[in-house]
Write a protein that holds these residues in place. Structure first.
Motif, PDB file in Angstrom:
ATOM      1  N   GLN A   1      16.002  -5.558  -4.164  1.00 19.96           N
ATOM      2  CA  GLN A   1      14.611  -5.639  -3.740  1.00 19.96           C
ATOM      3  C   GLN A   1      14.353  -4.502  -2.767  1.00 19.96           C
ATOM      4  OE1 GLN A   1      14.363  -9.633  -1.988  1.00 19.96           O
ATOM      5  NE2 GLN A   1      12.851 -10.085  -3.582  1.00 19.96           N
ATOM      6  N   SER A   2      13.078  -4.330  -2.386  1.00 19.39           N
ATOM      7  CA  SER A   2      12.749  -3.380  -1.326  1.00 19.39           C
ATOM      8  C   SER A   2      13.713  -3.584  -0.168  1.00 19.39           C
ATOM      9  CB  SER A   2      11.342  -3.627  -0.791  1.00 19.39           C
ATOM     10  OG  SER A   2      10.405  -3.791  -1.817  1.00 19.39           O
ATOM     11  N   THR A   3      14.312  -2.499   0.319  1.00 21.86           N
ATOM     12  CA  THR A   3      15.224  -2.624   1.459  1.00 21.86           C
ATOM     13  C   THR A   3      14.487  -3.194   2.664  1.00 21.86           C
ATOM     14  OG1 THR A   3      16.327  -0.642   0.632  1.00 21.86           O
ATOM     15  CG2 THR A   3      16.905  -1.360   2.851  1.00 21.86           C
ATOM     16  N   PHE A   4      13.338  -2.600   2.963  1.00 21.66           N
ATOM     17  CA  PHE A   4      12.498  -3.074   4.060  1.00 21.66           C
ATOM     18  C   PHE A   4      11.199  -3.631   3.489  1.00 21.66           C
ATOM     19  CE2 PHE A   4      14.787   0.527   6.217  1.00 21.66           C
ATOM     20  CZ  PHE A   4      15.606  -0.266   7.004  1.00 21.66           C
ATOM     21  N   THR A   5      10.617  -4.592   4.207  1.00 19.24           N
ATOM     22  CA  THR A   5       9.312  -5.109   3.775  1.00 19.24           C
ATOM     23  C   THR A   5       8.324  -3.954   3.759  1.00 19.24           C
ATOM     24  OG1 THR A   5       8.750  -5.705   6.021  1.00 19.24           O
ATOM     25  CG2 THR A   5       9.723  -7.426   4.648  1.00 19.24           C
ATOM     26  N   GLU A   6       7.432  -3.990   2.797  1.00 13.92           N
ATOM     27  CA  GLU A   6       6.532  -2.868   2.575  1.00 13.92           C
ATOM     28  C   GLU A   6       5.244  -3.339   1.936  1.00 13.92           C
ATOM     29  OE1 GLU A   6       7.726  -0.127  -0.453  1.00 13.92           O
ATOM     30  OE2 GLU A   6       8.926  -1.621  -1.499  1.00 13.92           O
ATOM     31  N   GLY A   7       4.337  -2.405   1.738  1.00 18.76           N
ATOM     32  CA  GLY A   7       3.078  -2.742   1.097  1.00 18.76           C
ATOM     33  C   GLY A   7       2.194  -1.524   0.974  1.00 18.76           C
ATOM     34  N   GLN A   8       1.008  -1.755   0.407  1.00 17.91           N
ATOM     35  CA  GLN A   8       0.022  -0.698   0.249  1.00 17.91           C
ATOM     36  C   GLN A   8      -1.300  -1.206   0.787  1.00 17.91           C
ATOM     37  OE1 GLN A   8      -1.379   0.461  -3.754  1.00 17.91           O
ATOM     38  NE2 GLN A   8      -0.767   2.538  -3.201  1.00 17.91           N
TER      39      GLN A   8
ATOM     40  N   PHE B   1      15.149   2.494  -2.154  1.00 16.73           N
ATOM     41  CA  PHE B   1      14.681   1.221  -2.704  1.00 16.73           C
ATOM     42  C   PHE B   1      13.402   0.759  -2.027  1.00 16.73           C
ATOM     43  CE2 PHE B   1      19.178   1.382  -3.759  1.00 16.73           C
ATOM     44  CZ  PHE B   1      19.107   1.229  -5.134  1.00 16.73           C
ATOM     45  N   GLN B   2      12.331   1.527  -2.230  1.00 13.45           N
ATOM     46  CA  GLN B   2      11.007   1.177  -1.732  1.00 13.45           C
ATOM     47  C   GLN B   2       9.991   1.544  -2.813  1.00 13.45           C
ATOM     48  OE1 GLN B   2      12.562   0.065   2.013  1.00 13.45           O
ATOM     49  NE2 GLN B   2      10.474  -0.219   1.314  1.00 13.45           N
ATOM     50  N   LEU B   3       8.965   0.733  -2.973  1.00 13.83           N
ATOM     51  CA  LEU B   3       7.930   1.026  -3.959  1.00 13.83           C
ATOM     52  C   LEU B   3       6.869   1.964  -3.424  1.00 13.83           C
ATOM     53  CD1 LEU B   3       6.870  -2.212  -5.884  1.00 13.83           C
ATOM     54  CD2 LEU B   3       8.166  -0.246  -6.711  1.00 13.83           C
ATOM     55  N   TYR B   4       6.533   1.833  -2.149  1.00  6.69           N
ATOM     56  CA  TYR B   4       5.336   2.506  -1.617  1.00  6.69           C
ATOM     57  C   TYR B   4       5.631   3.626  -0.641  1.00  6.69           C
ATOM     58  CZ  TYR B   4       2.874  -1.305  -3.831  1.00  6.69           C
ATOM     59  OH  TYR B   4       2.378  -2.189  -4.753  1.00  6.69           O
ATOM     60  N   VAL B   5       6.875   3.791  -0.236  1.00  9.24           N
ATOM     61  CA  VAL B   5       7.239   4.896   0.650  1.00  9.24           C
ATOM     62  C   VAL B   5       8.341   5.685  -0.023  1.00  9.24           C
ATOM     63  CG1 VAL B   5       8.127   5.562   2.913  1.00  9.24           C
ATOM     64  CG2 VAL B   5       6.615   3.574   2.703  1.00  9.24           C
TER      65      VAL B   5
ATOM     66  N   ALA C   1       5.927  -7.131   2.281  1.00  5.86           N
ATOM     67  CA  ALA C   1       6.617  -7.988   1.318  1.00  5.86           C
ATOM     68  C   ALA C   1       7.800  -7.206   0.765  1.00  5.86           C
ATOM     69  CB  ALA C   1       5.682  -8.386   0.184  1.00  5.86           C
ATOM     70  N   ARG C   2       8.712  -7.925   0.120  1.00  5.58           N
ATOM     71  CA  ARG C   2       9.812  -7.254  -0.564  1.00  5.58           C
ATOM     72  C   ARG C   2       9.595  -7.412  -2.059  1.00  5.58           C
ATOM     73  NH1 ARG C   2      15.423  -8.981   1.546  1.00  5.58           N
ATOM     74  NH2 ARG C   2      16.089  -6.910   0.867  1.00  5.58           N
ATOM     75  N   PHE C   3       9.651  -6.304  -2.787  1.00  2.12           N
ATOM     76  CA  PHE C   3       9.358  -6.290  -4.209  1.00  2.12           C
ATOM     77  C   PHE C   3      10.641  -6.072  -4.999  1.00  2.12           C
ATOM     78  CE2 PHE C   3       5.596  -4.904  -1.927  1.00  2.12           C
ATOM     79  CZ  PHE C   3       4.597  -5.689  -2.506  1.00  2.12           C
TER      80      PHE C   3
END
Ligand SMILES: [Ca+2]
Ligand SMILES: [Ca+2]
Length: 195
Positions: A124-131, A48-52, A116-118
């Motif tokens: 939502q993203s399990t961990f805060t993440e970004g690009q 559950f991550q968008l960027y990783v 952020a969490r998306f």
């Protein structure tokens, strides 16, 4: 140089320095390194991550810098990567930053992106993440990363490290080798005639 993306699919654990290929010719284009004696790993933060994506580079975020990248052929244009840090909530101390330098240690620019969490249905993203994307001029020789998760056991994930830093090592074509040999023979003959 050509477009390259490092996806950290090699399985490594507890390594303080490692070369990765970004353009598919199996020759390393970048070397990642850390001063953490425990090194870094390739590991995933879960689906559950968008960027990783499974998997990325994973290591401590308690240092500054946490991670260094050296471009073996230089890098131009822009660098982009996805990141996650082991924080459940966003905040001013939850971020990733990158500063790039040329071979003379001049800064070419830096960028910081807050985690952020998306929404990733059904959660939502399990961990805060970004690009993070950093455009720059000149040729980057290396970059320094700082990650912060606000946790006393801070960890980062880094994935899809993308830019113009690949160099597919080309072998000269037989025809051009022939021309070079022919040219050298011609020059040798002319020199002999003159002497
Ligand atoms: Ca390569
Ligand atoms: Ca850090």
């Amino acid at each position: 140089m050509q477009a390259a993306t490092v996806t950290f699919n090699n399985l490594i654990a507890g390594v303080t320095s490692y070369g990765f290929d970004g353009d598919g010719d199996t020759v390393a284009d970048v070397i990642f390194s850390t001063t953490d004696p425990l090194g870094f790993n390739t590991s995933g933060p879960g689906p559950f991550q968008l960027y990783v994506y499974q998997q990325g580079l994973e290591g401590t975020s308690l240092l500054n810098p946490d991670l260094r990248v050296d471009f073996l052929h230089g890098a131009t244009g822009s660098i982009q990567f996805g990141f996650a840090v082991n924080a459940m909530a966003a905040g001013p101390s939850v971020f990733a930053s990158l500063e790039l330098f040329d071979a003379l240690n001049n800064s070419l620019g830096s960028a910081t992106v807050l985690g952020a969490r998306f929404p990733i249905p059904p959660i939502q993203s399990t961990f805060t993440e970004g690009q993070l994307t950093l455009g720059f001029s000149g040729t980057a020789a290396y970059g320094l990363f700082n990650f912060s998760s606000s946790s006393t056991t801070g960890r980062y994930f880094l994935d899809n490290f993308t830019g113009t830093f690949g160099s597919t090592e080309t072998v000269p074509e037989p025809r051009s080798i022939g021309l070079v040999v022919f040219g050298a023979t011609l020059i040798a003959r002319l020199r002999r005639k003159r002497s």
